[in-house]
Design a protein around this motif. Structure first.
Motif, PDB file in Angstrom:
ATOM      1  N   UNK A 155       0.829  -1.200   0.000  1.00  0.00           N
ATOM      2  CA  UNK A 155       0.000   0.000   0.000  1.00  0.00           C
ATOM      3  C   UNK A 155       0.869   1.259   0.000  1.00  0.00           C
ATOM      4  N   UNK A 156       1.946   1.243   0.794  1.00  0.00           N
ATOM      5  CA  UNK A 156       2.859   2.384   0.836  1.00  0.00           C
ATOM      6  C   UNK A 156       3.532   2.584  -0.517  1.00  0.00           C
ATOM      7  N   UNK A 157       3.988   1.501  -1.115  1.00  0.00           N
ATOM      8  CA  UNK A 157       4.641   1.595  -2.428  1.00  0.00           C
ATOM      9  C   UNK A 157       3.687   2.172  -3.465  1.00  0.00           C
ATOM     10  N   UNK A 158       2.431   1.743  -3.441  1.00  0.00           N
ATOM     11  CA  UNK A 158       1.447   2.254  -4.392  1.00  0.00           C
ATOM     12  C   UNK A 158       1.203   3.744  -4.177  1.00  0.00           C
ATOM     13  N   UNK A 159       1.186   4.174  -2.923  1.00  0.00           N
ATOM     14  CA  UNK A 159       0.955   5.593  -2.626  1.00  0.00           C
ATOM     15  C   UNK A 159       2.105   6.445  -3.151  1.00  0.00           C
ATOM     16  N   UNK A 160       3.339   5.998  -2.933  1.00  0.00           N
ATOM     17  CA  UNK A 160       4.496   6.743  -3.434  1.00  0.00           C
ATOM     18  C   UNK A 160       4.468   6.802  -4.962  1.00  0.00           C
ATOM     19  N   UNK A 161       4.097   5.719  -5.614  1.00  0.00           N
ATOM     20  CA  UNK A 161       4.020   5.720  -7.083  1.00  0.00           C
ATOM     21  C   UNK A 161       2.942   6.682  -7.579  1.00  0.00           C
ATOM     22  N   UNK A 162       1.813   6.727  -6.874  1.00  0.00           N
ATOM     23  CA  UNK A 162       0.766   7.688  -7.216  1.00  0.00           C
ATOM     24  C   UNK A 162       1.291   9.120  -7.114  1.00  0.00           C
ATOM     25  N   UNK A 163       2.030   9.385  -6.051  1.00  0.00           N
ATOM     26  CA  UNK A 163       2.614  10.717  -5.830  1.00  0.00           C
ATOM     27  C   UNK A 163       3.571  11.059  -6.979  1.00  0.00           C
ATOM     28  N   UNK A 164       4.440  10.135  -7.313  1.00  0.00           N
ATOM     29  CA  UNK A 164       5.404  10.372  -8.392  1.00  0.00           C
ATOM     30  C   UNK A 164       4.689  10.607  -9.729  1.00  0.00           C
ATOM     31  N   UNK A 165       3.648   9.835  -9.998  1.00  0.00           N
ATOM     32  CA  UNK A 165       2.903   9.999 -11.249  1.00  0.00           C
ATOM     33  C   UNK A 165       2.203  11.355 -11.287  1.00  0.00           C
ATOM     34  N   UNK A 166       1.672  11.772 -10.144  1.00  0.00           N
ATOM     35  CA  UNK A 166       0.919  13.023 -10.088  1.00  0.00           C
ATOM     36  C   UNK A 166       1.811  14.237 -10.310  1.00  0.00           C
ATOM     37  N   UNK A 167       3.031  14.208  -9.754  1.00  0.00           N
ATOM     38  CA  UNK A 167       3.924  15.373  -9.869  1.00  0.00           C
ATOM     39  C   UNK A 167       4.891  15.245 -11.040  1.00  0.00           C
TER      40      UNK A 167
END
Length: 328
Positions: free
Chosen positions: A35-47
Motif C-alpha cells: 500500500x505504501x509503495x502504491x501511494x508513493x508511485x501515485x505521488x510520483x505519477x501526479x507530480x
C-alpha cells in the motif's frame, strides 16, 4: 492536469525519506508495504518527478525529493498544529502559541501579557523563541512560529509588518563615562567610534543602525559587538565603552528612577542631530490565519502595549494625548 494529492501522500513521502526504508516507513504508518509503495508511485505519477532511487539494499531520495522534503515537513507540521489547536480549543480552550518577541518587549510587556492571559486561558502553553530579527523573519516564512513582535530586517514580500510603537535611540554608558555628564542630548558628532559597543548585523538594532547611522564612517572602525542586550551589562560595566540603544531596550539596564532614589551604575541619554528611532512591528505571514490560541494571546499583547506606561522616548501607536486609547 488534475492532481489528486492528499496529506496521505505527504506523510508517506516523509516517512520513507526519514527512514530510508519502505519496510520501516510502512510499519510506522501502520500500512502494508504494498500500500505504501502504491501511494508513493501515485505521488510520483501526479507530480511527474521520481522521488526515490531503489535497489535491493537501500532507498535514497532523488535530488528533487531532497529539495522538497523540508517543505513537505513544514506543511504537515502546520496542518497538525492547526488541527491540534482547533480540537483542543473546542474541548476546553487548550492550545499552543509559538512566538518570537524582541528582547525589550519580552522584558517590558510580555510577562504582564502572559500573566493576564493565563487567568482566562490556563491550558494554553507557549514556545518563546529568542533570535535575531533576520532569523525571526525566516522562522515566520517557514511556519516555525505563529507571529513575532520584532523589528523589520529583510522585509519579505510574504510577510505583513504592522507597526506597534516607535522607539527613540540614545547612548547608554557607565555613570563615570564622559558621555554620562550633561543634560543636553548627545550628538552623533560627539561620539568616538573606537569606544562603541555595537550589535551584530543579524539583529534588528545592528541592521538599523548600520543603515541609518548619523555619522559618516561610524561603522568602518573595528569595535566590540554583542548579539543580545543582556550582554551589554558585562561589556559596559568595565567602563570606557558606550552603546546605542532604543529607549525601551535601555530600560532593562537603566530603569526609570523612583522619586528620591539614587542614580544607578548606568546612564541613558537621548541621541540627536539627527534623532533616530526604530519601528517595532507585529510580523505575520501574508494570507495565512493565526491559530485560535495565537489570536487570543495577540489581543492580550496589544492591550498591554496599549495600556502600560512606557519610558520617555517610546511612542505607542493608537495612544492619544499621552494616554492609553481604549476601543469603543
Amino acid at each position: 492536469m488534475k492532481r489528486n494529492i492528499t496529506l496521505r501522500h505527504f506523510r508517506c513521502f516523509v516517512a520513507v525519506a526519514n527512514t530510508g526504508s519502505f519496510t520501516l516507513a510502512a510499519s510506522q504508518l501502520f500500512l502494508t508495504q504494498s500500500s505504501l509503495t502504491a501511494t508513493i508511485r501515485q505521488f510520483e505519477d501526479a507530480v511527474g518527478v521520481k522521488l526515490f532511487d531503489r535497489n535491493t539494499r537501500r532507498v535514497a531520495m532523488t535530488p528533487e525529493a531532497a529539495r522538497f522534503k523540508a517543505e513537505a515537513e513544514r506543511i504537515l507540521s502546520q496542518f497538525d498544529g492547526a488541527l491540534s489547536d482547533l480540537e483542543s480549543l473546542s474541548q476546553g480552550r487548550q492550545g499552543h502559541v509559538r512566538i518570537a518577541v524582541v528582547a525589550s518587549v519580552t522584558n517590558y510587556f510580555l510577562g504582564d501579557a502572559i500573566a493576564a492571559f493565563r487567568q482566562s486561558y490556563p491550558r494554553i502553553t507557549f514556545s518563546l523563541h529568542d533570535a535575531g530579527s533576520a532569523l525571526v523573519e525566516k522562522m515566520i516564512v517557514n511556519g516555525d512560529i505563529d507571529f513575532a513582535i520584532s523589528t523589520p530586517h529583510h522585509g519579505y514580500d510574504e510577510l505583513v509588518y504592522t507597526p506597534l510603537f516607535a522607539d527613540r535611540y540614545g547612548v547608554i554608558c557607565d555613570a563615570m563615562h564622559a558621555y554620562a555628564r550633561g543634560a543636553r542630548p548627545l550628538k552623533w558628532s560627539d561620539l568616538d567610534p573606537a569606544e562603541y559597543v555595537g550589535f551584530t548585523e543579524d539583529t534588528g538594532i545592528g541592521a538599523h543602525l548600520r543603515e541609518h547611522a548619523g555619522k559618516a564612517g561610524f561603522f568602518e572602525q573595528q569595535h566590540d559587538e554583542v548579539s543580545r542586550t543582556s550582554s551589554l551589562h558585562a561589556v559596559l560595566r568595565g567602563g570606557g565603552r558606550y552603546s546605542i540603544l532604543p529607549a525601551l531596550a535601555a530600560s532593562s539596564i537603566v530603569p526609570p528612577l523612583a522619586p528620591g532614589a539614587a542614580p544607578g551604575p548606568f546612564v541613558f541619554r537621548e541621541l540627536g542631530s539627527p534623532r533616530l528611532a526604530r519601528e517595532v512591528c507585529l510580523i505575520t505571514r501574508r494570507l495565512r490565519s493565526l491559530s485560535a490560541g495565537s489570536e487570543l494571546f495577540l489581543q492580550y499583547m496589544r492591550d498591554v502595549i496599549r495600556d502600560k506606561p512606557v519610558p520617555a522616548g517610546v511612542k505607542v501607536l493608537g495612544r492619544r494625548d499621552g494616554k492609553a486609547r481604549r476601543d469603543a
